[in-house]
Design a protein around this motif. Structure first.
Motif, PDB file in Angstrom:
ATOM      1  N   ASP A   6       9.050   3.813  -6.621  1.00 31.13           N
ATOM      2  CA  ASP A   6       9.338   4.518  -5.516  1.00 31.13           C
ATOM      3  C   ASP A   6       7.956   5.115  -4.941  1.00 31.13           C
ATOM      4  N   ILE A   7       7.230   5.449  -5.942  1.00 33.61           N
ATOM      5  CA  ILE A   7       5.805   6.045  -5.480  1.00 33.61           C
ATOM      6  C   ILE A   7       4.882   4.833  -5.084  1.00 33.61           C
ATOM      7  N   ALA A   8       4.948   3.578  -5.725  1.00 31.42           N
ATOM      8  CA  ALA A   8       4.258   2.536  -5.480  1.00 31.42           C
ATOM      9  C   ALA A   8       4.585   2.001  -4.081  1.00 31.42           C
ATOM     10  N   ALA A   9       5.986   2.013  -3.739  1.00 30.12           N
ATOM     11  CA  ALA A   9       6.255   1.455  -2.287  1.00 30.12           C
ATOM     12  C   ALA A   9       5.439   2.315  -1.367  1.00 30.12           C
ATOM     13  N   LEU A  10       5.478   3.740  -1.485  1.00 30.71           N
ATOM     14  CA  LEU A  10       5.053   4.529  -0.391  1.00 30.71           C
ATOM     15  C   LEU A  10       3.372   4.295  -0.477  1.00 30.71           C
ATOM     16  N   VAL A  11       2.754   4.338  -1.590  1.00 32.21           N
ATOM     17  CA  VAL A  11       1.324   3.735  -1.652  1.00 32.21           C
ATOM     18  C   VAL A  11       0.906   2.613  -0.753  1.00 32.21           C
ATOM     19  N   ARG A  12       1.643   1.475  -1.322  1.00 31.22           N
ATOM     20  CA  ARG A  12       1.572   0.235  -0.474  1.00 31.22           C
ATOM     21  C   ARG A  12       1.898   0.503   1.118  1.00 31.22           C
ATOM     22  N   ASP A  17      -1.104  10.876  -0.348  1.00 29.77           N
ATOM     23  CA  ASP A  17      -0.719  11.831  -1.843  1.00 29.77           C
ATOM     24  C   ASP A  17       0.092  12.847  -1.317  1.00 29.77           C
ATOM     25  N   ALA A  18      -0.123  13.738  -0.446  1.00 27.93           N
ATOM     26  CA  ALA A  18       0.555  14.903   0.015  1.00 27.93           C
ATOM     27  C   ALA A  18       1.716  14.430   0.728  1.00 27.93           C
ATOM     28  N   SER A  19       1.835  13.352   1.421  1.00 29.27           N
ATOM     29  CA  SER A  19       3.114  12.828   2.066  1.00 29.27           C
ATOM     30  C   SER A  19       4.318  12.290   0.921  1.00 29.27           C
ATOM     31  N   ILE A  20       3.577  11.821  -0.269  1.00 31.24           N
ATOM     32  CA  ILE A  20       4.307  11.216  -1.164  1.00 31.24           C
ATOM     33  C   ILE A  20       4.830  12.370  -1.969  1.00 31.24           C
ATOM     34  N   GLY A  27       4.218  15.818  -7.919  1.00 31.00           N
ATOM     35  CA  GLY A  27       2.883  16.381  -7.784  1.00 31.00           C
ATOM     36  C   GLY A  27       1.820  15.426  -7.119  1.00 31.00           C
ATOM     37  N   ARG A  28       0.899  15.987  -6.422  1.00 32.36           N
ATOM     38  CA  ARG A  28       0.208  15.396  -5.720  1.00 32.36           C
ATOM     39  C   ARG A  28      -0.710  14.500  -6.747  1.00 32.36           C
ATOM     40  N   GLY A  29      -0.914  14.932  -8.013  1.00 28.60           N
ATOM     41  CA  GLY A  29      -1.912  14.466  -8.972  1.00 28.60           C
ATOM     42  C   GLY A  29      -1.258  13.078  -9.417  1.00 28.60           C
ATOM     43  N   THR A  30       0.316  13.043  -9.618  1.00 23.79           N
ATOM     44  CA  THR A  30       1.069  11.993  -9.860  1.00 23.79           C
ATOM     45  C   THR A  30       0.868  10.933  -8.859  1.00 23.79           C
ATOM     46  N   ALA A  31       0.985  11.168  -7.537  1.00 23.42           N
ATOM     47  CA  ALA A  31       0.827  10.130  -6.473  1.00 23.42           C
ATOM     48  C   ALA A  31      -0.778   9.715  -6.669  1.00 23.42           C
ATOM     49  N   ASN A  32      -1.741  10.470  -6.758  1.00 25.34           N
ATOM     50  CA  ASN A  32      -2.892   9.960  -6.916  1.00 25.34           C
ATOM     51  C   ASN A  32      -3.230   9.045  -8.187  1.00 25.34           C
ATOM     52  N   GLU A  33      -2.715   9.647  -9.271  1.00 25.05           N
ATOM     53  CA  GLU A  33      -2.742   8.666 -10.536  1.00 25.05           C
ATOM     54  C   GLU A  33      -2.275   7.076 -10.409  1.00 25.05           C
ATOM     55  N   THR A  34      -1.027   7.327  -9.898  1.00 21.93           N
ATOM     56  CA  THR A  34      -0.114   6.013  -9.331  1.00 21.93           C
ATOM     57  C   THR A  34      -1.233   5.129  -8.551  1.00 21.93           C
ATOM     58  N   ARG A  35      -1.608   5.813  -7.670  1.00 21.97           N
ATOM     59  CA  ARG A  35      -2.538   5.100  -6.572  1.00 21.97           C
ATOM     60  C   ARG A  35      -3.924   4.354  -7.111  1.00 21.97           C
ATOM     61  N   ARG A  36      -4.310   5.164  -8.366  1.00 22.03           N
ATOM     62  CA  ARG A  36      -5.611   4.425  -8.882  1.00 22.03           C
ATOM     63  C   ARG A  36      -5.067   3.326 -10.034  1.00 22.03           C
ATOM     64  N   ALA A  37      -3.867   3.742 -10.575  1.00 24.71           N
ATOM     65  CA  ALA A  37      -3.457   2.797 -11.188  1.00 24.71           C
ATOM     66  C   ALA A  37      -3.174   1.447 -10.653  1.00 24.71           C
ATOM     67  N   LEU A  38      -2.332   1.492  -9.504  1.00 24.43           N
ATOM     68  CA  LEU A  38      -2.199   0.229  -8.703  1.00 24.43           C
ATOM     69  C   LEU A  38      -3.539  -0.300  -8.059  1.00 24.43           C
ATOM     70  N   SER A  39      -4.501   0.426  -7.764  1.00 21.73           N
ATOM     71  CA  SER A  39      -5.841  -0.342  -7.404  1.00 21.73           C
ATOM     72  C   SER A  39      -6.436  -1.000  -8.500  1.00 21.73           C
TER      73      SER A  39
END
Length: 85
Positions: A6-12, A17-20, A27-39
């Motif tokens: 669900d986080i990956a879909a919103l990142v793409r 991060d705040a919106s997610i 947490g925003r940190g969770t969204a940020n970690e997911t974004r970095r892992a996806l990149s």
């Protein structure tokens, strides 16, 4: 790291991060970690070999070989030597 779909879909989709974090209650940190892992994963999947050569890369114009350069030069000189009609 396990990537939440669900986080990956919103990142793409381009959410911040705040919106997610607001939408999913994480947490925003969770969204940020997911974004970095996806990149990192996207970069890894794009590379064909670990040397950094990217698969399916086609430059606008392929370089001309020395033999083709010589042939082009000879054709140009022959065209320049013939008198104009």
């Amino acid at each position: 790291m396990k990537i939440r779909p669900d986080i990956a879909a919103l990142v793409r989709d381009g959410h911040s991060d705040a919106s997610i974090a607001l939408r999913l209650g994480c947490g925003r940190g969770t969204a940020n970690e997911t974004r970095r892992a996806l990149s990192s994963l996207d970069r890894l999947y794009a590379e064909e070999v670990p040397t950094g050569q990217v698969r399916d890369y086609r430059p606008e114009r392929m370089p001309t070989s020395p033999a083709q350069q010589a042939a082009n030069r000879a054709t140009l000189l022959a065209a320049l030597r013939t008198p104009a009609a």
